[in-house]
Motif scaffolding. Sequence first.
Motif, PDB file in Angstrom:
ATOM      1  N   LEU A   3      31.499  39.683  48.826  1.00 52.53           N
ATOM      2  CA  LEU A   3      32.289  39.969  47.633  1.00 52.53           C
ATOM      3  C   LEU A   3      32.748  41.422  47.680  1.00 52.53           C
ATOM      4  CD1 LEU A   3      33.244  39.062  44.830  1.00 52.53           C
ATOM      5  CD2 LEU A   3      31.019  39.718  43.955  1.00 52.53           C
ATOM      6  N   LYS A   4      34.021  41.655  47.365  1.00 50.29           N
ATOM      7  CA  LYS A   4      34.581  43.008  47.402  1.00 50.29           C
ATOM      8  C   LYS A   4      34.642  43.591  45.994  1.00 50.29           C
ATOM      9  CE  LYS A   4      37.945  41.194  50.029  1.00 50.29           C
ATOM     10  NZ  LYS A   4      39.327  41.028  50.337  1.00 50.29           N
ATOM     11  N   LYS A   5      34.479  44.912  45.923  1.00 55.56           N
ATOM     12  CA  LYS A   5      34.572  45.599  44.633  1.00 55.56           C
ATOM     13  C   LYS A   5      35.951  45.386  44.013  1.00 55.56           C
ATOM     14  CE  LYS A   5      33.653  50.049  42.406  1.00 55.56           C
ATOM     15  NZ  LYS A   5      33.603  49.508  41.112  1.00 55.56           N
ATOM     16  N   SER A   6      36.978  45.294  44.835  1.00 53.56           N
ATOM     17  CA  SER A   6      38.330  45.095  44.312  1.00 53.56           C
ATOM     18  C   SER A   6      38.461  43.740  43.613  1.00 53.56           C
ATOM     19  CB  SER A   6      39.371  45.232  45.423  1.00 53.56           C
ATOM     20  OG  SER A   6      39.174  44.249  46.415  1.00 53.56           O
ATOM     21  N   ILE A  91      30.680  39.465  34.867  1.00 54.60           N
ATOM     22  CA  ILE A  91      31.353  39.252  36.142  1.00 54.60           C
ATOM     23  C   ILE A  91      30.373  39.615  37.251  1.00 54.60           C
ATOM     24  CG2 ILE A  91      33.327  39.876  37.582  1.00 54.60           C
ATOM     25  CD1 ILE A  91      34.725  40.811  34.953  1.00 54.60           C
ATOM     26  N   HIS A  92      30.257  38.750  38.232  1.00 58.63           N
ATOM     27  CA  HIS A  92      29.354  39.004  39.353  1.00 58.63           C
ATOM     28  C   HIS A  92      29.776  40.278  40.079  1.00 58.63           C
ATOM     29  CE1 HIS A  92      27.709  37.638  43.507  1.00 58.63           C
ATOM     30  NE2 HIS A  92      26.863  38.444  42.894  1.00 58.63           N
ATOM     31  N   HIS A  93      28.875  41.249  40.123  1.00 59.78           N
ATOM     32  CA  HIS A  93      29.133  42.515  40.816  1.00 59.78           C
ATOM     33  C   HIS A  93      28.825  42.358  42.305  1.00 59.78           C
ATOM     34  CE1 HIS A  93      28.187  45.027  36.932  1.00 59.78           C
ATOM     35  NE2 HIS A  93      29.215  44.222  36.785  1.00 59.78           N
ATOM     36  N   PRO A  94      29.534  43.092  43.151  1.00 55.95           N
ATOM     37  CA  PRO A  94      29.183  43.082  44.576  1.00 55.95           C
ATOM     38  C   PRO A  94      27.717  43.503  44.754  1.00 55.95           C
ATOM     39  CG  PRO A  94      31.268  44.205  44.239  1.00 55.95           C
ATOM     40  CD  PRO A  94      30.686  43.943  42.876  1.00 55.95           C
ATOM     41  N   HIS A  95      27.021  42.876  45.647  1.00 53.52           N
ATOM     42  CA  HIS A  95      25.610  43.154  45.982  1.00 53.52           C
ATOM     43  C   HIS A  95      24.645  42.816  44.847  1.00 53.52           C
ATOM     44  CE1 HIS A  95      27.317  45.029  49.477  1.00 53.52           C
ATOM     45  NE2 HIS A  95      27.978  45.888  48.721  1.00 53.52           N
ATOM     46  N   GLU A  96      25.072  42.030  43.869  1.00 57.88           N
ATOM     47  CA  GLU A  96      24.201  41.627  42.764  1.00 57.88           C
ATOM     48  C   GLU A  96      23.667  40.234  43.073  1.00 57.88           C
ATOM     49  OE1 GLU A  96      24.632  42.184  38.020  1.00 57.88           O
ATOM     50  OE2 GLU A  96      26.185  40.941  38.927  1.00 57.88           O
ATOM     51  N   ASP A  97      22.377  40.044  42.895  1.00 53.83           N
ATOM     52  CA  ASP A  97      21.776  38.733  43.124  1.00 53.83           C
ATOM     53  C   ASP A  97      21.534  38.040  41.783  1.00 53.83           C
ATOM     54  OD1 ASP A  97      20.707  36.564  44.503  1.00 53.83           O
ATOM     55  OD2 ASP A  97      19.469  37.808  45.794  1.00 53.83           O
ATOM     56  N   PHE A  98      21.017  36.831  41.829  1.00 55.75           N
ATOM     57  CA  PHE A  98      20.829  36.035  40.617  1.00 55.75           C
ATOM     58  C   PHE A  98      19.973  36.748  39.573  1.00 55.75           C
ATOM     59  CE2 PHE A  98      18.275  32.806  38.294  1.00 55.75           C
ATOM     60  CZ  PHE A  98      19.284  32.360  37.463  1.00 55.75           C
ATOM     61  N   SER A  99      18.842  37.327  40.004  1.00 60.56           N
ATOM     62  CA  SER A  99      17.949  37.980  39.036  1.00 60.56           C
ATOM     63  C   SER A  99      18.631  39.178  38.369  1.00 60.56           C
ATOM     64  CB  SER A  99      16.644  38.408  39.706  1.00 60.56           C
ATOM     65  OG  SER A  99      16.894  39.342  40.735  1.00 60.56           O
ATOM     66  N   ASP A 100      19.480  39.891  39.111  1.00 55.55           N
ATOM     67  CA  ASP A 100      20.212  41.027  38.530  1.00 55.55           C
ATOM     68  C   ASP A 100      21.204  40.539  37.472  1.00 55.55           C
ATOM     69  OD1 ASP A 100      18.986  42.797  40.431  1.00 55.55           O
ATOM     70  OD2 ASP A 100      20.452  42.098  41.903  1.00 55.55           O
ATOM     71  N   PHE A 142      32.319  34.151  42.066  1.00 55.22           N
ATOM     72  CA  PHE A 142      33.412  34.050  43.024  1.00 55.22           C
ATOM     73  C   PHE A 142      33.044  33.061  44.107  1.00 55.22           C
ATOM     74  CE2 PHE A 142      33.580  38.256  41.140  1.00 55.22           C
ATOM     75  CZ  PHE A 142      34.911  38.362  40.806  1.00 55.22           C
ATOM     76  N   THR A 143      34.033  32.589  44.827  1.00 59.35           N
ATOM     77  CA  THR A 143      33.743  31.682  45.942  1.00 59.35           C
ATOM     78  C   THR A 143      32.827  32.371  46.941  1.00 59.35           C
ATOM     79  OG1 THR A 143      35.842  32.344  46.950  1.00 59.35           O
ATOM     80  CG2 THR A 143      35.826  30.265  45.720  1.00 59.35           C
ATOM     81  N   GLU A 144      32.865  33.697  46.998  1.00 60.08           N
ATOM     82  CA  GLU A 144      31.998  34.452  47.904  1.00 60.08           C
ATOM     83  C   GLU A 144      30.589  34.654  47.345  1.00 60.08           C
ATOM     84  OE1 GLU A 144      35.030  35.340  47.036  1.00 60.08           O
ATOM     85  OE2 GLU A 144      36.173  35.494  48.886  1.00 60.08           O
ATOM     86  N   SER A 145      30.365  34.327  46.083  1.00 64.40           N
ATOM     87  CA  SER A 145      29.035  34.480  45.483  1.00 64.40           C
ATOM     88  C   SER A 145      28.063  33.527  46.165  1.00 64.40           C
ATOM     89  CB  SER A 145      29.077  34.189  43.981  1.00 64.40           C
ATOM     90  OG  SER A 145      29.915  35.096  43.302  1.00 64.40           O
ATOM     91  N   SER A 146      26.843  33.962  46.303  1.00 63.28           N
ATOM     92  CA  SER A 146      25.807  33.161  46.955  1.00 63.28           C
ATOM     93  C   SER A 146      25.615  31.817  46.235  1.00 63.28           C
ATOM     94  CB  SER A 146      24.495  33.953  46.935  1.00 63.28           C
ATOM     95  OG  SER A 146      23.395  33.121  47.150  1.00 63.28           O
ATOM     96  N   VAL A 161      31.980  30.042  35.560  1.00 57.33           N
ATOM     97  CA  VAL A 161      33.196  29.598  36.223  1.00 57.33           C
ATOM     98  C   VAL A 161      33.225  30.289  37.580  1.00 57.33           C
ATOM     99  CG1 VAL A 161      34.461  29.206  34.076  1.00 57.33           C
ATOM    100  CG2 VAL A 161      34.651  31.407  35.224  1.00 57.33           C
ATOM    101  N   VAL A 162      33.926  29.669  38.527  1.00 55.04           N
ATOM    102  CA  VAL A 162      34.042  30.243  39.862  1.00 55.04           C
ATOM    103  C   VAL A 162      35.502  30.614  40.093  1.00 55.04           C
ATOM    104  CG1 VAL A 162      33.741  29.838  42.340  1.00 55.04           C
ATOM    105  CG2 VAL A 162      32.096  28.872  40.707  1.00 55.04           C
ATOM    106  N   GLN A 163      35.727  31.865  40.442  1.00 57.49           N
ATOM    107  CA  GLN A 163      37.070  32.377  40.689  1.00 57.49           C
ATOM    108  C   GLN A 163      37.336  32.461  42.190  1.00 57.49           C
ATOM    109  OE1 GLN A 163      39.290  32.933  38.424  1.00 57.49           O
ATOM    110  NE2 GLN A 163      37.989  32.812  36.649  1.00 57.49           N
ATOM    111  N   VAL A 164      38.558  32.177  42.566  1.00 57.31           N
ATOM    112  CA  VAL A 164      39.021  32.391  43.935  1.00 57.31           C
ATOM    113  C   VAL A 164      39.740  33.730  43.914  1.00 57.31           C
ATOM    114  CG1 VAL A 164      40.467  31.522  45.794  1.00 57.31           C
ATOM    115  CG2 VAL A 164      39.293  29.913  44.266  1.00 57.31           C
ATOM    116  N   PRO A 165      39.202  34.767  44.557  1.00 58.90           N
ATOM    117  CA  PRO A 165      39.767  36.111  44.430  1.00 58.90           C
ATOM    118  C   PRO A 165      41.268  36.202  44.697  1.00 58.90           C
ATOM    119  CG  PRO A 165      37.679  36.229  45.542  1.00 58.90           C
ATOM    120  CD  PRO A 165      38.009  34.765  45.375  1.00 58.90           C
ATOM    121  N   ASP A 166      41.783  35.562  45.727  1.00 61.73           N
ATOM    122  CA  ASP A 166      43.205  35.671  46.046  1.00 61.73           C
ATOM    123  C   ASP A 166      44.077  35.071  44.955  1.00 61.73           C
ATOM    124  OD1 ASP A 166      42.522  36.893  48.383  1.00 61.73           O
ATOM    125  OD2 ASP A 166      42.715  35.093  49.602  1.00 61.73           O
ATOM    126  N   GLY A 167      43.564  34.101  44.205  1.00 67.43           N
ATOM    127  CA  GLY A 167      44.357  33.433  43.187  1.00 67.43           C
ATOM    128  C   GLY A 167      44.318  34.088  41.825  1.00 67.43           C
TER     129      GLY A 167
END
Length: 183
Positions: A3-6, A91-100, A142-146, A161-167
Amino acid sequence: MPLKKSDYETCLAQYCHHEGAIALLKQYRPYLEMIPSLRRPDESLITIPLPLVRLRHQGNISATALPCDVAIVMCDPEWKIKTEVEILVFIHHPHEDFSDLLGRWRQAQLCLDQDYEWLMPPRHQHILSEGANKIYPLFVLFTESSERIQRGMVGAELPFVVQVPDGLCDDARREKEELEARE
């Protein structure tokens, strides 16, 4: 792909506007139905990015930042008052896991389990902003989320909800065009 910060920043920027918030809520229909008026969306919901609340506890007043990314506060467009519905978007942050991610929701619950009022954006400072009886979480993955994060959300019975970053940008543009066509 990580997952990217952008991707996070794009979502945050999109959901700061009522049109982006409505596009998000359309992906989770029970929350969409809580909007007082879709004909007057700019008067029916207030989005507060990186929200602050003023807490009142045993005579002490302090301001604190909530650990969510966006607060969506519903308002009655006729009476110009806040309703009892508030949605906290995580919003799922980069490098954040489920417990976070779950921990941020739990921290928000603790903060809002006392008397509080929102520090409103300048345009909405005239609205009475006392706390609500109903606070609802909505998690944006995100689709990149674990996959374990999605499994955890299902197991904890939390809406996501699951987001597709490019869309993301295409979806926001399409929603704006649809809203403009209705007006």
